[in-house]
Design a protein around this motif. Structure first.
Motif, short mmCIF file in Angstrom:
data_model
loop_
_atom_site.label_atom_id
_atom_site.label_comp_id
_atom_site.label_asym_id
_atom_site.label_seq_id
_atom_site.Cartn_x
_atom_site.Cartn_y
_atom_site.Cartn_z
N ALA A 136 9.23 23.43 52.30
CA ALA A 136 7.89 22.85 51.65
C ALA A 136 8.27 21.88 50.86
O ALA A 136 7.56 20.62 51.05
CB ALA A 136 7.22 24.10 50.87
N ALA A 137 9.32 21.82 50.18
CA ALA A 137 9.70 20.60 49.13
C ALA A 137 10.07 19.36 49.77
O ALA A 137 9.65 18.44 49.66
CB ALA A 137 10.82 20.97 48.37
N ARG A 138 10.78 19.63 50.85
CA ARG A 138 11.29 18.56 51.80
C ARG A 138 9.94 17.86 52.57
O ARG A 138 9.93 16.58 52.91
CB ARG A 138 12.32 18.88 52.98
CG ARG A 138 13.72 19.00 52.25
CD ARG A 138 14.75 19.46 53.30
NE ARG A 138 16.06 19.32 52.58
CZ ARG A 138 16.78 20.53 52.39
NH1 ARG A 138 16.11 21.75 52.93
NH2 ARG A 138 17.96 20.69 51.80
N ALA A 139 9.14 18.96 52.96
CA ALA A 139 8.02 18.38 53.62
C ALA A 139 7.18 17.44 52.70
O ALA A 139 6.31 16.29 53.20
CB ALA A 139 7.15 19.37 54.13
#
Length: 194
Positions: free
Chosen positions: A1-4
């Motif tokens: 989610a953080a990378r998205a």
């Protein structure tokens, strides 16, 4: 989610990642040197033991305690000079060979302490670092010698060295290994820090 959300590119997150990465590397470096210095050589152990021989002298001690009377309305406290003179008289009695148990008892009675049991004279085997700092010179005496008087707020102390022995290397090797490990690691980390 953080990378998205592409947070790995956020400057604040990058700073935290860099900081944590540095911490992990520093811990890894420390662990590396702990392993490197985990096993000092026999020569290093022998050299440390030889250079620090005084640390590994053990003295069997006796101690006479001369309580300092704080004074009372009917009997004022003794001056430092008077207390020193009393201690020297007691020391001379002990040097002359008088029974230290009787000397200890008379010292307590002279201080006005009656009915209380006197402390045990025998301290057993002691090593440097086991007495108050101002009394450490006791370990420089030879067997049979009686120390000078050491005074603090509560009492004056006299010591007799009953016997002295050098602790064999085999008995202290484990503690020397631990000391060398810590010493070498600290020196390396200090050098890196500079």
């Amino acid at each position: 989610a953080a990378r998205a959300l592409h947070l790995e590119n956020d400057p604040n997150v990058l700073q935290i990642i860099q900081f944590v990465s540095q911490q992990v590397l520093a811990e890894g470096l420390k662990r590396h040197y702990m392993e490197q210095y985990a096993h000092p050589s026999d020569q290093q152990i022998q050299d440390y033991y030889s250079k620090n021989g005084a640390k590994y002298r053990e003295a069997t001690l006796q101690r006479i305690i001369i309580p300092i009377n704080p004074g009372s309305p009917d009997k004022p406290a003794a001056s430092e000079a008077q207390s020193a003179a009393v201690a020297e008289k007691i020391r001379q009695r002990w040097i002359a060979g008088e029974d230290p148990v009787k000397i200890q008892q008379s010292a307590f009675e002279a201080a006005g302490i009656t009915g209380a049991s006197t402390p045990d004279l025998n301290l057993g085997a002691r090593r440097p670092g086991s007495l108050p700092v101002n009394q450490e010179s006791v370990f420089q005496l030879k067997a049979g010698e009686i120390s000078q008087a050491y005074t603090d707020a509560a009492a004056t102390y006299l010591y007799k060295v009953v016997s002295v022995r050098q602790i064999p290397l085999a008995d202290v090797e484990a503690s020397i290994v631990k000391t060398l490990q810590q010493q070498q690691l600290q020196e390396k980390l200090d050098a890196i820090g500079k």
